[in-house]
Each structure stands twice: as C-alpha cells, then as structure tokens.
Design a protein around this motif. Structure first.
Motif, PDB file in Angstrom:
ATOM      1  N   ASP A 100       0.967  -1.288  -0.132  1.00 25.88           N
ATOM      2  CA  ASP A 100       0.080  -0.021  -0.023  1.00 25.88           C
ATOM      3  C   ASP A 100       0.976   1.326   0.175  1.00 25.88           C
ATOM      4  OD1 ASP A 100      -2.315  -1.460  -0.165  1.00 25.88           O
ATOM      5  OD2 ASP A 100      -2.520  -1.600   2.149  1.00 25.88           O
ATOM      6  N   THR A 110       2.675   4.925   1.101  1.00 24.16           N
ATOM      7  CA  THR A 110       2.904   5.216   2.291  1.00 24.16           C
ATOM      8  C   THR A 110       2.193   6.706   2.491  1.00 24.16           C
ATOM      9  OG1 THR A 110       5.070   4.172   2.117  1.00 24.16           O
ATOM     10  CG2 THR A 110       4.949   5.944   4.048  1.00 24.16           C
ATOM     11  N   PRO A 111       1.590   6.799   3.743  1.00 30.64           N
ATOM     12  CA  PRO A 111       1.036   8.130   4.056  1.00 30.64           C
ATOM     13  C   PRO A 111       1.808   9.132   4.048  1.00 30.64           C
ATOM     14  CG  PRO A 111       0.054   6.515   5.425  1.00 30.64           C
ATOM     15  CD  PRO A 111       1.321   5.686   4.784  1.00 30.64           C
ATOM     16  N   ILE A 112       1.838  10.547   3.373  1.00 33.63           N
ATOM     17  CA  ILE A 112       2.751  11.488   3.322  1.00 33.63           C
ATOM     18  C   ILE A 112       2.465  12.582   4.461  1.00 33.63           C
ATOM     19  CG2 ILE A 112       3.566  13.354   1.992  1.00 33.63           C
ATOM     20  CD1 ILE A 112       3.118  11.640  -0.680  1.00 33.63           C
ATOM     21  N   ARG A 113       3.133  12.754   5.436  1.00 30.81           N
ATOM     22  CA  ARG A 113       3.122  13.743   6.392  1.00 30.81           C
ATOM     23  C   ARG A 113       3.206  15.112   5.952  1.00 30.81           C
ATOM     24  NH1 ARG A 113       5.896  13.976  12.181  1.00 30.81           N
ATOM     25  NH2 ARG A 113       5.053  15.827  13.071  1.00 30.81           N
ATOM     26  N   THR A 114       2.362  16.204   6.065  1.00 33.78           N
ATOM     27  CA  THR A 114       2.598  17.460   5.859  1.00 33.78           C
ATOM     28  C   THR A 114       3.236  18.247   7.043  1.00 33.78           C
ATOM     29  OG1 THR A 114       0.753  17.426   3.819  1.00 33.78           O
ATOM     30  CG2 THR A 114       1.455  19.618   4.640  1.00 33.78           C
ATOM     31  N   ARG A 126       5.780   5.654  -2.444  1.00 33.80           N
ATOM     32  CA  ARG A 126       6.623   4.690  -1.627  1.00 33.80           C
ATOM     33  C   ARG A 126       8.043   5.069  -1.898  1.00 33.80           C
ATOM     34  NH1 ARG A 126       5.226   0.569  -3.148  1.00 33.80           N
ATOM     35  NH2 ARG A 126       6.921  -0.729  -4.007  1.00 33.80           N
ATOM     36  N   THR A 128       9.607   6.792   5.824  1.00 29.14           N
ATOM     37  CA  THR A 128       8.705   7.945   6.169  1.00 29.14           C
ATOM     38  C   THR A 128       8.761   9.122   5.053  1.00 29.14           C
ATOM     39  OG1 THR A 128       8.742   7.242   8.390  1.00 29.14           O
ATOM     40  CG2 THR A 128       7.800   9.390   7.854  1.00 29.14           C
ATOM     41  N   ARG A 150       1.863   5.876  -6.532  1.00 27.58           N
ATOM     42  CA  ARG A 150       0.756   5.268  -5.672  1.00 27.58           C
ATOM     43  C   ARG A 150       0.151   4.143  -6.175  1.00 27.58           C
ATOM     44  NH1 ARG A 150      -0.002   8.763  -1.379  1.00 27.58           N
ATOM     45  NH2 ARG A 150      -1.979   7.640  -0.823  1.00 27.58           N
TER      46      ARG A 150
END
Length: 267
Positions: free
Chosen positions: A126, A128-132, A205, A219, A250
C-alpha cells in the motif's frame, strides 16, 4: 308322623242362578269351578325341605369362595412373573464378527474454479501516507535524529549536533523529472538513511533494498501545497549492508532508482 288330614269341607251349595238350564240340545253341563274347588281341597301339601335348601346354599357359597380365592392367587402369580420378566431382560447372543467396515472418502464437489496464479511477484504494498509539515518544523526521526524542510530543501541533524543540508534550488536537482537522492550515516549496529524525492506529485513509496532482498520502507514528509518534492528517512539495523533506493508512485509503478551504495559516506 303323618299330619292329620283336614276335614273335607261340605260341598258348596249350587247357586240357583248358575245352575244349568235345560235346553233343547241335551242335559245340562256340570259347573267346572265347583269341580276344580273340590279337587284342590283333596290335595295334601307335603312338608317344606328347609334343611336341604340350607345345605344347597352353603355348598354354593363354598364353591364361589373357592373360585374367588383361586382367581386371586392366579392374579398375584401373574404380577410376580411380570415383575421378574421386567427386571431380568434376556440378553441377545453376540453376533459373529464380520468384516471391518471400509472407510469411503466423501465425494468432493468443487463449487468454484480454482484460482490461477498469473505471476510469482509479491503483491504491491500500500502507498505510504505522506505527512505534511510546516516550513522549519523539526520532526523527531528517532535515535537522536531530527529532520525539517524549508523552501530551499532538506535539513537534518544527528546525535552529534552537526547539521546538514540538501538543496533543491542550487541546480543540482532537476525537479522536472522524477528522481531520488540518498544520504546515510551509521555503523555496524545500524544506520540512519534520508534523502529527497522529487519530480512527481503522486509519490507513493520510497523503499531501500539490500543484495539479499531485505527491504525497509521510509517515512515521507512534504511542505504544504504539494510543491512536487519531499523528504524521506528510515533506520536500518545491523547486517543490512549496501542498499539501493527506489521511488514508486501510488499505483506501485517504479519512477526512479539508485544502485546499491555503501551505508557510510554521503552521496
């Protein structure tokens, strides 16, 4: 002793009204009532057999009592036999041993067609969530490391307090094409890896892979507004050795890749 015979009553006088009247057809008929009365008075009744009647009654009572007693005894005996039969059931003789039953496997009816594997490749991970993060906001990267972003690019500092910078505005990075950079510091006990990814707004990713196929997923950090570039970081343990770096979108498509490089020494 013979009882005295009763005195014969005198003949009744004929009733002149009932006397036969002579008729033209013959002599008069005698009065039958008077004849029967005289005959009945000549009969002497015998004594009543009272003793014989009593004996016959006693005999009938004895026979009835004997019959009732016999029936009672038969009923009791029948009950006892029934109880004995109920309490002592007859066990059937054991049947002769026959051949052992043969187990028959159940018939399996397929309910659907078996799935067909079209590829041995592992499933796509899946995204990876991206942190803003805000510009200049320091992010704790773990084990004494910190990372932050500004409009100029990536900044990081290690446990020794020495700061480093990787610019996206000095012309060394072409943000118009997908690409990835890699910096690492550490030793045999583990290393801290970080870098830039750029040239895409659909980053999914960043992954490190060594020669044995071991992987580590990083991350991801970006500034607000999706500027088209960002920063990645990850820790690896001992034994990871040289690693390569890959950037995927994605959907899992490979966008950019770096070959295996040593863990120590910046790129």
């Amino acid at each position: 002793m013979t009882p005295a015979r009763p005195t014969t009553p005198p003949d009744p006088q004929p009733d002149p009204r009932r006397a036969p009247q002579p008729g033209p057809q013959g002599p008069p008929r005698p009065d039958l009532h008077a004849v029967f009365a005289r005959a009945a008075s000549d009969v002497t009744p015998g004594p009543l057999p009272l003793e014989a009647v009593r004996r016959a009654g006693r005999a009938r009572r004895r026979r009835r009592t004997t019959v009732l007693s016999t029936l009672s005894v038969l009923a009791v005996a029948t009950s006892v036999v029934a109880v004995v039969v109920t309490l002592t059931p007859v066990r059937p003789s054991p049947a002769a041993p026959g051949p052992a039953p043969v187990a028959v496997p159940p018939t399996v009816v397929p309910t659907s067609a078996p799935s067909v594997r079209t590829s041995d490749a592992p499933p796509t991970p899946d995204p990876t969530p991206i942190r803003t993060v805000a510009s200049g906001e320091r992010v704790n990267a773990g084990k004494g490391w910190q990372v932050w972003l500004t409009a100029e690019g990536k900044h990081w500092v290690g446990p020794d307090g020495y700061e480093n910078t990787r610019s996206v505005t000095d012309g060394n990075v072409d943000v118009a094409e997908p690409g990835v950079s890699h910096q690492s510091e550490g030793g045999p006990k583990g290393a801290f890896h970080s870098g830039l990814y750029y040239g895409t707004r659909a980053a999914g990713r960043v992954e490190l892979r060594n020669a044995q196929g071991r992987t580590a997923v990083a991350t991801l950090l970006e500034l607000p507004g999706r500027p088209g570039w960002g920063v990645w970081y990850v820790h690896t343990g001992p034994g990871m050795g040289e690693v390569g770096t890959a950037l995927y979108d994605r959907s899992g498509k490979l966008l950019s890749e770096l070959p295996l490089i040593p863990r120590s020494g910046p790129s």
